[in-house]
Design a protein around this motif. Structure first.
Motif, PDB file in Angstrom:
ATOM      1  N   ILE A 234     -11.536   7.742  32.292  1.00  0.00           N
ATOM      2  CA  ILE A 234     -13.567   7.303  32.845  1.00  0.00           C
ATOM      3  C   ILE A 234     -13.093   6.416  32.980  1.00  0.00           C
ATOM      4  O   ILE A 234     -14.091   6.365  31.893  1.00  0.00           O
ATOM      5  CB  ILE A 234     -13.612   8.801  32.634  1.00  0.00           C
ATOM      6  CG1 ILE A 234     -13.572  10.204  32.022  1.00  0.00           C
ATOM      7  CG2 ILE A 234     -15.471   8.154  32.681  1.00  0.00           C
ATOM      8  CD1 ILE A 234     -14.157  10.974  31.729  1.00  0.00           C
ATOM      9  N   ARG A 235     -14.172   5.869  33.973  1.00  0.00           N
ATOM     10  CA  ARG A 235     -15.017   4.579  33.817  1.00  0.00           C
ATOM     11  C   ARG A 235     -16.082   4.257  33.933  1.00  0.00           C
ATOM     12  O   ARG A 235     -16.139   5.256  35.442  1.00  0.00           O
ATOM     13  CB  ARG A 235     -13.692   2.898  35.257  1.00  0.00           C
ATOM     14  CG  ARG A 235     -12.686   2.827  34.317  1.00  0.00           C
ATOM     15  CD  ARG A 235     -12.224   1.332  35.434  1.00  0.00           C
ATOM     16  NE  ARG A 235     -12.449   2.403  36.323  1.00  0.00           N
ATOM     17  CZ  ARG A 235     -11.314   2.655  37.128  1.00  0.00           C
ATOM     18  NH1 ARG A 235     -10.234   3.094  37.068  1.00  0.00           N
ATOM     19  NH2 ARG A 235     -11.221   2.787  38.721  1.00  0.00           N
ATOM     20  N   PHE A 236     -17.002   3.742  34.063  1.00  0.00           N
ATOM     21  CA  PHE A 236     -18.410   4.011  33.966  1.00  0.00           C
ATOM     22  C   PHE A 236     -18.833   2.232  34.513  1.00  0.00           C
ATOM     23  O   PHE A 236     -18.772   1.409  34.132  1.00  0.00           O
ATOM     24  CB  PHE A 236     -19.354   4.057  33.252  1.00  0.00           C
ATOM     25  CG  PHE A 236     -18.934   5.725  33.108  1.00  0.00           C
ATOM     26  CD1 PHE A 236     -19.285   6.851  33.468  1.00  0.00           C
ATOM     27  CD2 PHE A 236     -18.369   6.724  31.712  1.00  0.00           C
ATOM     28  CE1 PHE A 236     -20.133   8.139  33.031  1.00  0.00           C
ATOM     29  CE2 PHE A 236     -18.275   7.975  31.469  1.00  0.00           C
ATOM     30  CZ  PHE A 236     -18.580   8.285  31.904  1.00  0.00           C
ATOM     31  N   VAL A 237     -19.596   2.362  35.668  1.00  0.00           N
ATOM     32  CA  VAL A 237     -20.006   1.062  36.094  1.00  0.00           C
ATOM     33  C   VAL A 237     -21.527   1.341  36.584  1.00  0.00           C
ATOM     34  O   VAL A 237     -22.148   1.700  36.742  1.00  0.00           O
ATOM     35  CB  VAL A 237     -20.148   0.488  36.992  1.00  0.00           C
ATOM     36  CG1 VAL A 237     -20.575  -0.548  37.128  1.00  0.00           C
ATOM     37  CG2 VAL A 237     -18.640   0.155  36.664  1.00  0.00           C
ATOM     38  N   MET A 238     -22.456   0.278  35.459  1.00  0.00           N
ATOM     39  CA  MET A 238     -23.879   0.890  34.741  1.00  0.00           C
ATOM     40  C   MET A 238     -24.652   0.153  35.579  1.00  0.00           C
ATOM     41  O   MET A 238     -24.251  -1.414  35.450  1.00  0.00           O
ATOM     42  CB  MET A 238     -24.680   1.158  33.253  1.00  0.00           C
ATOM     43  CG  MET A 238     -23.471   2.036  32.750  1.00  0.00           C
ATOM     44  SD  MET A 238     -24.054   3.646  32.920  1.00  0.00           S
ATOM     45  CE  MET A 238     -26.054   3.440  32.667  1.00  0.00           C
ATOM     46  N   ALA A 239     -26.005   0.427  36.964  1.00  0.00           N
ATOM     47  CA  ALA A 239     -26.286  -0.514  37.110  1.00  0.00           C
ATOM     48  C   ALA A 239     -27.039  -0.894  36.275  1.00  0.00           C
ATOM     49  O   ALA A 239     -28.257  -0.832  35.203  1.00  0.00           O
ATOM     50  CB  ALA A 239     -27.236   0.447  38.454  1.00  0.00           C
ATOM     51  N   GLU A 240     -27.640  -2.015  35.813  1.00  0.00           N
ATOM     52  CA  GLU A 240     -29.272  -3.223  34.998  1.00  0.00           C
ATOM     53  C   GLU A 240     -30.168  -2.703  35.503  1.00  0.00           C
ATOM     54  O   GLU A 240     -30.569  -2.857  36.959  1.00  0.00           O
ATOM     55  CB  GLU A 240     -28.394  -4.200  35.349  1.00  0.00           C
ATOM     56  CG  GLU A 240     -26.730  -4.845  34.463  1.00  0.00           C
ATOM     57  CD  GLU A 240     -27.301  -6.178  34.089  1.00  0.00           C
ATOM     58  OE1 GLU A 240     -28.396  -6.922  33.819  1.00  0.00           O
ATOM     59  OE2 GLU A 240     -25.915  -6.894  33.848  1.00  0.00           O
TER      60      GLU A 240
END
Length: 85
Positions: free
Chosen positions: A14-20
């Motif tokens: 599982i990969r997560f990309v968090m928006a800053e």
């Protein structure tokens, strides 16, 4: 008495990309993600965690009857349905 059955191993990445978000904002940061089932190499891109859980439930009976999960998985594989990105 020991069982001769091999364990069933199901693996995911599982990969997560968090928006800053600026520190002044107290809103919860938004994210997107992708989940890959290692054994089939099938991948799903998601914006809502429940979509990832639904994807996992195709392979792992997290709730309910495991026979229903097996039937759903068989139907998914037989139909050739793919959510690969």
């Amino acid at each position: 008495m020991e069982s001769d059955a091999s364990p069933s191993i199901v693996s995911f990445v599982i990969r997560f990309v968090m928006a800053e978000t600026p520190p002044a904002e107290e809103a919860q940061p938004s994210y997107r993600g992708a989940i890959r089932h290692i054994q089939s190499n099938e991948e799903l891109v998601f914006n809502v965690w429940e979509d990832a859980v639904d994807f996992i439930e195709r392979y792992v009976p997290l709730k309910g009857d495991s026979n229903e999960q097996d039937a759903a998985r068989s139907n998914h594989i037989e139909s050739g349905e793919s959510t690969c990105a």
